[in-house]
Motif scaffolding. Sequence first.
Motif, PDB file in Angstrom:
ATOM      1  N   LEU A 153       0.794  -1.077  -0.125  1.00 51.31           N
ATOM      2  CA  LEU A 153       0.038  -0.001   0.026  1.00 51.31           C
ATOM      3  C   LEU A 153       0.962   1.370   0.156  1.00 51.31           C
ATOM      4  CD1 LEU A 153      -2.626   1.252   0.119  1.00 51.31           C
ATOM      5  CD2 LEU A 153      -2.947   1.078   2.592  1.00 51.31           C
ATOM      6  N   PRO A 154       1.943   1.260   0.883  1.00 49.83           N
ATOM      7  CA  PRO A 154       2.890   2.555   0.984  1.00 49.83           C
ATOM      8  C   PRO A 154       3.512   2.699  -0.313  1.00 49.83           C
ATOM      9  CG  PRO A 154       3.640   0.877   2.542  1.00 49.83           C
ATOM     10  CD  PRO A 154       2.130   0.642   2.080  1.00 49.83           C
ATOM     11  N   VAL A 155       3.887   1.592  -0.809  1.00 50.63           N
ATOM     12  CA  VAL A 155       4.621   1.641  -2.309  1.00 50.63           C
ATOM     13  C   VAL A 155       3.788   2.057  -3.490  1.00 50.63           C
ATOM     14  CG1 VAL A 155       5.672   0.276  -4.094  1.00 50.63           C
ATOM     15  CG2 VAL A 155       6.098  -0.266  -1.517  1.00 50.63           C
ATOM     16  N   VAL A 156       2.447   1.682  -3.296  1.00 49.08           N
ATOM     17  CA  VAL A 156       1.736   2.392  -4.431  1.00 49.08           C
ATOM     18  C   VAL A 156       1.396   3.696  -4.188  1.00 49.08           C
ATOM     19  CG1 VAL A 156      -0.737   2.163  -5.141  1.00 49.08           C
ATOM     20  CG2 VAL A 156       0.505   0.040  -4.971  1.00 49.08           C
ATOM     21  N   VAL A 157       1.046   4.204  -2.971  1.00 47.39           N
ATOM     22  CA  VAL A 157       1.036   5.463  -2.812  1.00 47.39           C
ATOM     23  C   VAL A 157       2.132   6.561  -3.113  1.00 47.39           C
ATOM     24  CG1 VAL A 157       0.634   7.469  -0.852  1.00 47.39           C
ATOM     25  CG2 VAL A 157      -0.594   5.274  -0.976  1.00 47.39           C
ATOM     26  N   PHE A 158       3.391   6.038  -2.829  1.00 46.89           N
ATOM     27  CA  PHE A 158       4.556   6.438  -3.197  1.00 46.89           C
ATOM     28  C   PHE A 158       4.646   6.731  -4.783  1.00 46.89           C
ATOM     29  CE2 PHE A 158       9.050   6.575  -4.161  1.00 46.89           C
ATOM     30  CZ  PHE A 158       9.253   8.183  -3.652  1.00 46.89           C
ATOM     31  N   ALA A 159       4.358   5.582  -5.352  1.00 50.06           N
ATOM     32  CA  ALA A 159       4.559   5.740  -6.682  1.00 50.06           C
ATOM     33  C   ALA A 159       3.804   6.595  -7.535  1.00 50.06           C
ATOM     34  CB  ALA A 159       4.235   4.087  -7.604  1.00 50.06           C
ATOM     35  N   MET A 160       2.376   6.637  -6.933  1.00 50.24           N
ATOM     36  CA  MET A 160       1.439   7.517  -7.565  1.00 50.24           C
ATOM     37  C   MET A 160       1.958   9.022  -7.399  1.00 50.24           C
ATOM     38  SD  MET A 160      -2.267   5.903  -6.617  1.00 50.24           S
ATOM     39  CE  MET A 160      -3.230   6.736  -7.558  1.00 50.24           C
ATOM     40  N   ALA A 161       2.410   9.184  -6.218  1.00 51.72           N
ATOM     41  CA  ALA A 161       2.813  10.637  -5.776  1.00 51.72           C
ATOM     42  C   ALA A 161       4.165  10.972  -6.726  1.00 51.72           C
ATOM     43  CB  ALA A 161       2.937  10.865  -4.346  1.00 51.72           C
ATOM     44  N   PHE A 162       5.041  10.212  -6.794  1.00 55.49           N
ATOM     45  CA  PHE A 162       6.063  10.535  -7.571  1.00 55.49           C
ATOM     46  C   PHE A 162       5.825  10.681  -9.107  1.00 55.49           C
ATOM     47  CE2 PHE A 162      10.016   8.964 -10.094  1.00 55.49           C
ATOM     48  CZ  PHE A 162      11.024   9.632  -9.484  1.00 55.49           C
ATOM     49  N   ALA A 163       4.804   9.917  -9.547  1.00 50.77           N
ATOM     50  CA  ALA A 163       4.330  10.167 -11.048  1.00 50.77           C
ATOM     51  C   ALA A 163       3.745  11.378 -11.192  1.00 50.77           C
ATOM     52  CB  ALA A 163       3.474   8.826 -11.332  1.00 50.77           C
ATOM     53  N   LEU A 164       2.934  11.686 -10.013  1.00 47.00           N
ATOM     54  CA  LEU A 164       1.992  13.139 -10.369  1.00 47.00           C
ATOM     55  C   LEU A 164       3.094  14.240 -10.342  1.00 47.00           C
ATOM     56  CD1 LEU A 164      -1.055  12.241  -8.113  1.00 47.00           C
ATOM     57  CD2 LEU A 164      -0.803  12.424 -10.826  1.00 47.00           C
ATOM     58  N   ALA A 165       4.058  14.228  -9.470  1.00 36.40           N
ATOM     59  CA  ALA A 165       5.214  15.034  -9.097  1.00 36.40           C
ATOM     60  C   ALA A 165       5.963  15.084 -10.490  1.00 36.40           C
ATOM     61  CB  ALA A 165       6.003  14.715  -8.030  1.00 36.40           C
ATOM     62  N   ALA A 166       6.270  14.125 -11.205  1.00 36.75           N
ATOM     63  CA  ALA A 166       7.101  14.005 -12.399  1.00 36.75           C
ATOM     64  C   ALA A 166       6.173  15.022 -13.350  1.00 36.75           C
ATOM     65  CB  ALA A 166       7.236  12.641 -12.885  1.00 36.75           C
ATOM     66  N   THR A 167       4.939  14.916 -13.336  1.00 35.42           N
ATOM     67  CA  THR A 167       4.390  15.982 -14.334  1.00 35.42           C
ATOM     68  C   THR A 167       4.366  17.344 -14.299  1.00 35.42           C
ATOM     69  OG1 THR A 167       2.109  15.791 -13.276  1.00 35.42           O
ATOM     70  CG2 THR A 167       2.560  14.025 -14.509  1.00 35.42           C
ATOM     71  N   ARG A 168       5.156  17.943 -13.139  1.00 32.43           N
ATOM     72  CA  ARG A 168       5.187  19.189 -12.968  1.00 32.43           C
ATOM     73  C   ARG A 168       6.701  19.556 -13.027  1.00 32.43           C
ATOM     74  NH1 ARG A 168       0.266  21.421 -12.328  1.00 32.43           N
ATOM     75  NH2 ARG A 168      -1.030  20.401 -11.143  1.00 32.43           N
ATOM     76  N   ILE A 169       7.324  18.683 -13.522  1.00 30.14           N
ATOM     77  CA  ILE A 169       9.032  19.144 -13.912  1.00 30.14           C
ATOM     78  C   ILE A 169       9.164  19.473 -15.266  1.00 30.14           C
ATOM     79  CG2 ILE A 169       9.651  17.708 -11.973  1.00 30.14           C
ATOM     80  CD1 ILE A 169      10.917  15.764 -13.899  1.00 30.14           C
ATOM     81  N   PRO A 170      10.225  20.029 -15.467  1.00 28.72           N
ATOM     82  CA  PRO A 170      10.385  20.492 -17.080  1.00 28.72           C
ATOM     83  C   PRO A 170      10.344  19.163 -18.206  1.00 28.72           C
ATOM     84  CG  PRO A 170      11.730  21.666 -15.724  1.00 28.72           C
ATOM     85  CD  PRO A 170      11.313  20.641 -14.805  1.00 28.72           C
ATOM     86  N   GLU A 171      10.206  19.495 -19.245  1.00 23.70           N
ATOM     87  CA  GLU A 171       9.884  18.411 -20.310  1.00 23.70           C
ATOM     88  C   GLU A 171      11.171  17.415 -20.345  1.00 23.70           C
ATOM     89  OE1 GLU A 171       8.834  17.517 -24.992  1.00 23.70           O
ATOM     90  OE2 GLU A 171       8.468  19.699 -24.074  1.00 23.70           O
ATOM     91  N   GLY A 172      12.315  18.057 -20.351  1.00 17.46           N
ATOM     92  CA  GLY A 172      13.499  17.002 -20.561  1.00 17.46           C
ATOM     93  C   GLY A 172      13.657  16.294 -19.302  1.00 17.46           C
ATOM     94  N   PRO A 173      13.800  16.456 -18.048  1.00 13.12           N
ATOM     95  CA  PRO A 173      13.850  15.600 -17.117  1.00 13.12           C
ATOM     96  C   PRO A 173      12.782  14.532 -16.993  1.00 13.12           C
ATOM     97  CG  PRO A 173      14.396  17.847 -16.229  1.00 13.12           C
ATOM     98  CD  PRO A 173      13.802  17.980 -17.712  1.00 13.12           C
ATOM     99  N   ARG A 174      11.587  15.165 -17.234  1.00  7.56           N
ATOM    100  CA  ARG A 174      10.398  14.470 -17.401  1.00  7.56           C
ATOM    101  C   ARG A 174      10.632  13.252 -18.353  1.00  7.56           C
ATOM    102  NH1 ARG A 174       6.809  17.859 -17.974  1.00  7.56           N
ATOM    103  NH2 ARG A 174       6.044  17.793 -20.107  1.00  7.56           N
TER     104      ARG A 174
END
Length: 417
Positions: A153-174
Motif C-alpha cells: 500500500l505505501p509503495v503504491v501511494v509513493f509511486a502515484m505521488a512520484f508520478a504526479l510530481a514528475a508531471t510538474r517538472i520540465p519536459e527534458g527531465p520528465r
Amino acid sequence: MSLTVRIFVALVLGLGVGIALAAFATPDVTARVASIAEPIGNIWLDALQMTIIPLVFALLFTGIASAAGTASASARAAKALLWFAAIVIAGGTMSVIVTPLLLHLWPVPAEAAARLLASAGAAPAAEPLSAAQWVRSFVPSNAVAAAASGSMLPVVVFAMAFALAATRIPEGPRASLGGFFDGVVQTMLVLVDWVLRAAPIGVFALALLVGTRAGIAAIGVLAHYVAIVIIVQIVLIAGLYLLIAVVRPVPLLRFARAILPAQIVALSTQSSIATLPAMVEVATQELRLPQPIARLVLPLAVSVFRATSAPANLAVVVYVSYLHGVALDPWALAAGVAVAFAVSIAAVGLPGQVSFITSVAPIALAMGVPIVVLPLLIAVELLPDLFRTIGNVTADLAVTTVLAKGEDETEPTAATT
C-alpha cells in the motif's frame, strides 16, 4: 499450444498425479515426491514474487504520466478519465460488499478449504488497525524499506505521488524519467516472460502438492472460486446496464442490442484492443453517437480503462482470504479498493498471466492475504477472463454513450476501422 492452455494442463496433471498418489501410493512415496515438488514450486513462486514491486512501480509511473498528459490535452478526455475512475472505484466497492455476501450465502466447502489451507501453509496473523493507524499506513516513512518489506500500500501511494510530481517538472527531465521507467517496464516484462515460461513446471509442482494434501476436494474449491468471480463480474455488467437505464442517452434495450456484436467479438478474442474496430462501428452506426466522442473515448478506454480489473481482482483476494481464514476488517477492505484502483492503471495492456499476478498480488499484500495459491488460480482464469473482457467492452461503450448525452446524434455512416 498457448501458455494459458499449458498452465491449465499442468494444473490438471498436477492435481491428477497428486490425487492418485494420495489414493494409491504409500505414505513414504507420497512424502518423497512432495519433498521434491515443494521446493520446485516455491522457487518458481519466489521468482514470480520478485518481479511484482519493480514492475508495478514502473507501470504506475508510465500509466499515470500518460493519463495526466491526456487529461491536460483535452477537457473531454479528462471527463472520460473521471468516469473511468468512478466506475473502477464503484466496481471495487461493490466487489468487497458482494463477494463476502456470496460466500456467506454459498460458502467455500469447509472440508476442502481446510485441506487446501493445510497444503498452502498457514496465513500470517492479522493485526487489527485503528483508523489513525490505517490512514498513517498509506504514507511510507521510508519508501525503500516499504518496498523491501513488501508493504504494497505505501509503495503504491509513493509511486502515484512520484508520478504526479514528475508531471510538474520540465519536459527534458520528465522525458528522461519516462524513458527510464519505460525501459524498466520492458526489462521486467522480459524477466516475467522468462518466469512464466517455467509456469507449467511450477504450477504442476504446486498442484501436485495440493492434490496430495487436499485430494479431489481441491477441484470443487477451484470450480466454486471460478463461479464466485464470474458472478461478481456479472453484477458489475448489470450495474453498467443500470447506468444506461438511469442516464438514458439511448434506450436501454437499444443499447443492449447494439453492443451485442462487440460483446461477441470480445468473447472470441478475449482482447479489448482487438474489439476496438467493432466498438467504433457500434458507437457510430448502431448507437449513432457523435464520431468525435466515439473516436476519442473508445481508444482512450482500451488504453487506460479496465472496468473489471478492480472488482474481479478484489473478488479473488477476498475469496483467498476466506480460504485461509483471514478476517478482513473495513480498513483492510478499503485499502484493498484503493490499491485495486491504482494497480488497475498498471495492468493495462499486459498479457493476461502477467496482469493477474501484478494486479492481484499487490492487493493481497496490502490486505494481509497470502498469495501462495495464486499460481493455481492463474490456471483457471480461462472462464473468468472471458467475463473480464465482456465487462470491459460493455463499460467502454457505456461510458462513451453517457458522455454523448446532450450531443447531437450522428447519422449512420460507413464506419472507419
